[in-house]
Structures are given as C-alpha cells and as structure tokens.
Write an enzyme that holds these catalytic residues in place. Structure first.
Site, PDB file in Angstrom:
ATOM      1  N   CYS A  75      -2.702   4.909  -5.379  1.00 33.77           N
ATOM      2  CA  CYS A  75      -3.786   3.922  -5.389  1.00 33.77           C
ATOM      3  C   CYS A  75      -4.967   4.565  -6.102  1.00 33.77           C
ATOM      4  O   CYS A  75      -4.977   5.765  -6.344  1.00 33.77           O
ATOM      5  CB  CYS A  75      -4.156   3.502  -3.972  1.00 33.77           C
ATOM      6  SG  CYS A  75      -5.075   1.943  -3.968  1.00 33.77           S
ATOM      7  N   CYS A  92      -8.361   3.677  -5.187  1.00 34.31           N
ATOM      8  CA  CYS A  92      -9.630   3.480  -4.469  1.00 34.31           C
ATOM      9  C   CYS A  92     -10.328   4.785  -4.092  1.00 34.31           C
ATOM     10  O   CYS A  92     -11.546   4.886  -4.206  1.00 34.31           O
ATOM     11  CB  CYS A  92      -9.447   2.573  -3.261  1.00 34.31           C
ATOM     12  SG  CYS A  92      -8.231   3.142  -2.066  1.00 34.31           S
ATOM     13  N   CYS A 104      -9.465  -0.711  -5.585  1.00 30.07           N
ATOM     14  CA  CYS A 104      -8.127  -0.172  -5.855  1.00 30.07           C
ATOM     15  C   CYS A 104      -7.728  -0.275  -7.325  1.00 30.07           C
ATOM     16  O   CYS A 104      -6.620   0.115  -7.698  1.00 30.07           O
ATOM     17  CB  CYS A 104      -7.093  -0.867  -4.979  1.00 30.07           C
ATOM     18  SG  CYS A 104      -7.432  -0.667  -3.222  1.00 30.07           S
ATOM     19  N   LYS A 113       0.723  -5.925   2.106  1.00 30.68           N
ATOM     20  CA  LYS A 113      -0.422  -5.183   2.610  1.00 30.68           C
ATOM     21  C   LYS A 113      -1.551  -6.175   2.803  1.00 30.68           C
ATOM     22  O   LYS A 113      -2.042  -6.780   1.846  1.00 30.68           O
ATOM     23  CB  LYS A 113      -0.825  -4.103   1.615  1.00 30.68           C
ATOM     24  CG  LYS A 113      -2.046  -3.319   2.072  1.00 30.68           C
ATOM     25  CD  LYS A 113      -2.330  -2.160   1.158  1.00 30.68           C
ATOM     26  CE  LYS A 113      -3.564  -1.423   1.620  1.00 30.68           C
ATOM     27  NZ  LYS A 113      -3.886  -0.314   0.738  1.00 30.68           N
ATOM     28  N   ARG A 173     -10.656   4.271   5.862  1.00 29.57           N
ATOM     29  CA  ARG A 173     -11.636   4.220   4.774  1.00 29.57           C
ATOM     30  C   ARG A 173     -12.744   5.227   5.000  1.00 29.57           C
ATOM     31  O   ARG A 173     -13.263   5.817   4.057  1.00 29.57           O
ATOM     32  CB  ARG A 173     -12.194   2.803   4.660  1.00 29.57           C
ATOM     33  CG  ARG A 173     -11.131   1.902   4.075  1.00 29.57           C
ATOM     34  CD  ARG A 173     -11.634   0.535   3.775  1.00 29.57           C
ATOM     35  NE  ARG A 173     -10.471  -0.303   3.463  1.00 29.57           N
ATOM     36  CZ  ARG A 173     -10.482  -1.616   3.466  1.00 29.57           C
ATOM     37  NH1 ARG A 173     -11.613  -2.257   3.748  1.00 29.57           N
ATOM     38  NH2 ARG A 173      -9.411  -2.286   3.166  1.00 29.57           N
ATOM     39  N   ARG A 227     -11.687  -6.258  -0.308  1.00 33.52           N
ATOM     40  CA  ARG A 227     -10.382  -6.211  -0.966  1.00 33.52           C
ATOM     41  C   ARG A 227      -9.613  -7.533  -0.862  1.00 33.52           C
ATOM     42  O   ARG A 227      -8.421  -7.580  -1.124  1.00 33.52           O
ATOM     43  CB  ARG A 227      -9.540  -5.096  -0.341  1.00 33.52           C
ATOM     44  CG  ARG A 227     -10.174  -3.710  -0.429  1.00 33.52           C
ATOM     45  CD  ARG A 227      -9.098  -2.637  -0.428  1.00 33.52           C
ATOM     46  NE  ARG A 227      -9.517  -1.353   0.090  1.00 33.52           N
ATOM     47  CZ  ARG A 227     -10.350  -0.528  -0.527  1.00 33.52           C
ATOM     48  NH1 ARG A 227     -10.918  -0.866  -1.668  1.00 33.52           N
ATOM     49  NH2 ARG A 227     -10.659   0.641   0.012  1.00 33.52           N
ATOM     50  N   GLU A 264       5.809 -11.844  -1.845  1.00 37.95           N
ATOM     51  CA  GLU A 264       5.472 -10.506  -2.351  1.00 37.95           C
ATOM     52  C   GLU A 264       6.667  -9.559  -2.225  1.00 37.95           C
ATOM     53  O   GLU A 264       6.975  -8.807  -3.149  1.00 37.95           O
ATOM     54  CB  GLU A 264       4.296  -9.914  -1.571  1.00 37.95           C
ATOM     55  CG  GLU A 264       2.932 -10.481  -1.940  1.00 37.95           C
ATOM     56  CD  GLU A 264       2.387  -9.892  -3.234  1.00 37.95           C
ATOM     57  OE1 GLU A 264       3.111  -9.160  -3.935  1.00 37.95           O
ATOM     58  OE2 GLU A 264       1.215 -10.183  -3.551  1.00 37.95           O
ATOM     59  N   LYS A 276       2.322  -3.738   6.309  1.00 39.20           N
ATOM     60  CA  LYS A 276       1.177  -2.958   6.772  1.00 39.20           C
ATOM     61  C   LYS A 276       0.002  -3.868   7.034  1.00 39.20           C
ATOM     62  O   LYS A 276      -0.284  -4.709   6.174  1.00 39.20           O
ATOM     63  CB  LYS A 276       0.823  -1.976   5.670  1.00 39.20           C
ATOM     64  CG  LYS A 276      -0.392  -1.145   5.908  1.00 39.20           C
ATOM     65  CD  LYS A 276      -0.749  -0.411   4.662  1.00 39.20           C
ATOM     66  CE  LYS A 276      -2.060   0.302   4.906  1.00 39.20           C
ATOM     67  NZ  LYS A 276      -2.515   1.017   3.763  1.00 39.20           N
ATOM     68  N   SER A 295      -4.476   3.296  10.647  1.00 37.31           N
ATOM     69  CA  SER A 295      -5.529   4.066  11.306  1.00 37.31           C
ATOM     70  C   SER A 295      -6.191   3.321  12.453  1.00 37.31           C
ATOM     71  O   SER A 295      -6.518   3.920  13.479  1.00 37.31           O
ATOM     72  CB  SER A 295      -6.568   4.485  10.276  1.00 37.31           C
ATOM     73  OG  SER A 295      -7.132   3.342   9.643  1.00 37.31           O
ATOM     74  N   TYR A 330       0.514   8.166  12.374  1.00 33.68           N
ATOM     75  CA  TYR A 330      -0.272   9.391  12.522  1.00 33.68           C
ATOM     76  C   TYR A 330       0.246  10.229  13.691  1.00 33.68           C
ATOM     77  O   TYR A 330      -0.086  11.393  13.816  1.00 33.68           O
ATOM     78  CB  TYR A 330      -1.760   9.050  12.690  1.00 33.68           C
ATOM     79  CG  TYR A 330      -2.297   8.394  11.427  1.00 33.68           C
ATOM     80  CD1 TYR A 330      -2.623   9.154  10.309  1.00 33.68           C
ATOM     81  CD2 TYR A 330      -2.417   7.004  11.335  1.00 33.68           C
ATOM     82  CE1 TYR A 330      -3.061   8.564   9.142  1.00 33.68           C
ATOM     83  CE2 TYR A 330      -2.861   6.393  10.170  1.00 33.68           C
ATOM     84  CZ  TYR A 330      -3.181   7.187   9.075  1.00 33.68           C
ATOM     85  OH  TYR A 330      -3.598   6.598   7.914  1.00 33.68           O
TER      86      TYR A 330
END
Ligand code: PBG
Length: 323
Positions: free
Chosen positions: A120, A122, A130, A195, A205, A217, A233, A248, A274, A313
């Site tokens: 990406c 960004c 992005c 996404k 972020r 976005r 998609e 996601k 996150s 994570y």
C-alpha cells in the site's frame, strides 16, 4: 423425534464428547502474525495504541519472526513505518526501504517462514492516502504503477506473498503482470478483496502514522453496508489472478466472509484488525472480559464463518495458548 427422546445436551456432557463433535478447530498453522517494521538498528519501540505490539528495526523483526515461527505460526505479514514520506511514496518501492530490509533480515534468520508483505502507499505518502493524489482525488491508474513497483521490490527482496490493501481497481492484474514481467511468477498475491472503510483501523493508523491529512478512504474502500459489492470485488480479484482472498475487518464482517467462502474455492483469509484487538485488550484491562477466552472464541468464530487463515495481532500468543 423431539424431546424427551432427543436431548441436545447429551453431546455437551463432557469435555471429551464436546471435543469429539467439535466442528471447527483453530490451529497455530492457520495464523499469520503482523509485524511493524521500521529503520535503524536500535531497540523495538512499543506502540501505545496497540499494547503488546511494537515498531521493529530489521534485526529485531528477524528476532520476532523467529519467535513467531517457534510458536508454530507459519507466516508473518509486514507493514512498513518509513522515515521519509513524499507525494510519490518513493520509500515504498526503494530497494533499501524498511520492508525490503526487513524481508531480507527475516529470510536470513528464518528461511522457512512465509513472508507476506502489505502493499500500500498510505504509510509512505505525505498526505496519507493509499494512492497518488491528483486534483484532490486519488487517481486510480497512476497509483497502479507505483503499487506494482512496490510489489516487485518486495518480491525482489524475497517476499513469498504480496498483499495489496489499497483498493484501487485493477491492482491485482497490474501487480501480477509486473511480477511476471520481472521474473517473479512464483510470488503469490493475497488480495485484500473486501476491505471496508472501517472505524476499526483506528489504532493501526495511529501505529502506522497513516491518517489521511485531508478527507477519508470512503472513495476507495468499501461501504460497510454493502455485502453484494464485496462479492463482486472478490470475484474480480480472482479473475485478475489473485491466489488468495481476504476479508477485513473480521468479526463485524463474518457474513461477508461466509458469502465469499461460498463463491470461491480459493484460500480465504480474514484480518482481525487493530480495533478488534484494542477492544478486547481494553475490556480485558478493565476486568470486564477474560482476554484469552475472548480471543480464542473470536478466532473460532472467524474460522466457523469460513476463513482458512487469520491475520491476528495475537497470532504467536494464541498459538502458545493452543498448544
Ligand atoms: C494500509 C492498511 C491499513 C490496515 C492494513 N493495511 C490501514 C487503512 O487502510 O487505513 C489496517 C490494519 C489494522 O487496522 O489492523 N492501507
């Protein structure tokens, strides 16, 4: 045959019986550990918004990768935190960029680990979008060239899989063509197909210093209200040559995960993002929830919905809990 002949509780009576009739199991082999990589050769720097996660210089990232692999997790996905940002995201495709250096260090330290890289722009753009900004809008086709260049530079450094997360149209085909043209026909593409423009990326972020300086976005990521569009998609990414797909975030989009599962035979990943991590961490810190139980339940739910792989994570930690 209904009650009293049929009694559903018979198969829940003991741990052994429950285990025998369990429909889905999460294994360490299903998990992918995200790592944030930065420059330098000093110590890792903890990320405040993601307790337990850190920015790792290449050597530390290699150490983390060794720990991840030892826990039985087969893959990492790398996110770069560059020193320099500009209007062309030059540090995203620099041969000695933070991701490229980390890929080489990890490859040396743990040759058999699968290295996925997030592709990406960004984190590398001064404006935090992005893609390439032109007249206040993200220009799709101009962005494709830079994304393809970034993917090729990750592959040249030794990545096994590139994962475009930008949501530009046509990026999978552009990246496939560029990889093949540069001798990387063996490098796979894991497309962030669905996404969503989600509030659940907040802590990332902050961690990746990638908040757009203007706008948001929603002009390229999916509207959270749209399930059918997510399927379109996913199907387009397959047609363009994606080897694996991704949905996601994960937990708020389990219905999307299930419907993508039903339209493809390709391997499917889900990204427990996150915000999902931060919510459980905060609830656990306040004593409202048991962290381990909440994490294992979430991972099982994501698997049940249809994911083959889960980016989390907690990957290395959860793998230890699962052993
Ligand atoms: C980069 C990218 C983002 C995430 C993964 N890759 C942020 C975004 O699109 O704003 C989010 C990951 C997370 O929240 O854990 N485009």
């Amino acid at each position: 045959m209904a009650f009293p002949t049929t009694r559903m509780r018979r198969l829940r009576r003991t741990g052994g019986i429950r285990q025998m009739v369990r429909e889905h199991r999460v294994s360490p082999a299903d998990l992918i550990q995200p790592l944030f990589v930065c420059s330098g050769d000093g110590a890792s720097v903890p990320i405040e918004s993601l307790p337990g996660q850190a920015h790792h210089p290449a050597d530390r990232a290699a150490e983390e990768a060794r720990r991840v692999h030892a826990a039985g997790v087969p893959a990492v996905i790398l996110f770069g935190i560059p020193d320099e940002k500009d209007e062309a995201a030059s540090s995203a495709y620099a041969a000695d960029g933070v991701v490229q250096n980390a890929v080489r260090a990890i490859r040396r330290a743990v040759p058999e680990l699968v290295i996925v890289t997030d592709v990406c722009l960004c984190q590398y753009m001064s404006h935090g979008h992005c893609g390439v900004l032109r007249g206040g809008e993200v220009d799709n086709d101009l962005s494709l060239e830079l994304l393809a260049e970034t993917a090729v530079s990750h592959a040249s450094a030794g990545a096994d899989v590139v994962a475009p997360s930008d949501m530009m149209d046509g990026r999978v085909a552009a990246i496939r063509a560029a990889l093949d043209g540069d001798g990387h026909s063996g490098v796979a593409i894991m497309a962030y197909s669905a996404k969503f423009a989600s509030a659940f990326y907040g802590p990332f972020r902050d961690a990746a210093h990638s908040v757009p300086s203007e706008g948001d976005r929603r002009g390229y990521q999916l509207d959270p209200a749209n399930g059918r569009e997510a399927l379109r998609e996913a199907l387009l990414d397959l047609e363009e040559g994606a080897d694996m797909l991704m949905v996601k975030p994960a937990l708020p989009y389990l219905d999307v995960l299930r419907s993508v599962r039903e339209v493809t035979l390709a391997p499917l990943a889900a990204y427990q993002v996150s915000g999902e991590y931060a919510m459980i961490k905060a609830a656990a810190a306040s004593g409202a929830m048991d962290e381990r139980a909440a994490v294992l339940e979430s991972l099982a739910a994501i698997k049940r919905a249809g994911a083959d792989m889960i980016i989390s994570y907690w990957a290395a930690e959860a793998a230890e809990w699962l052993h």
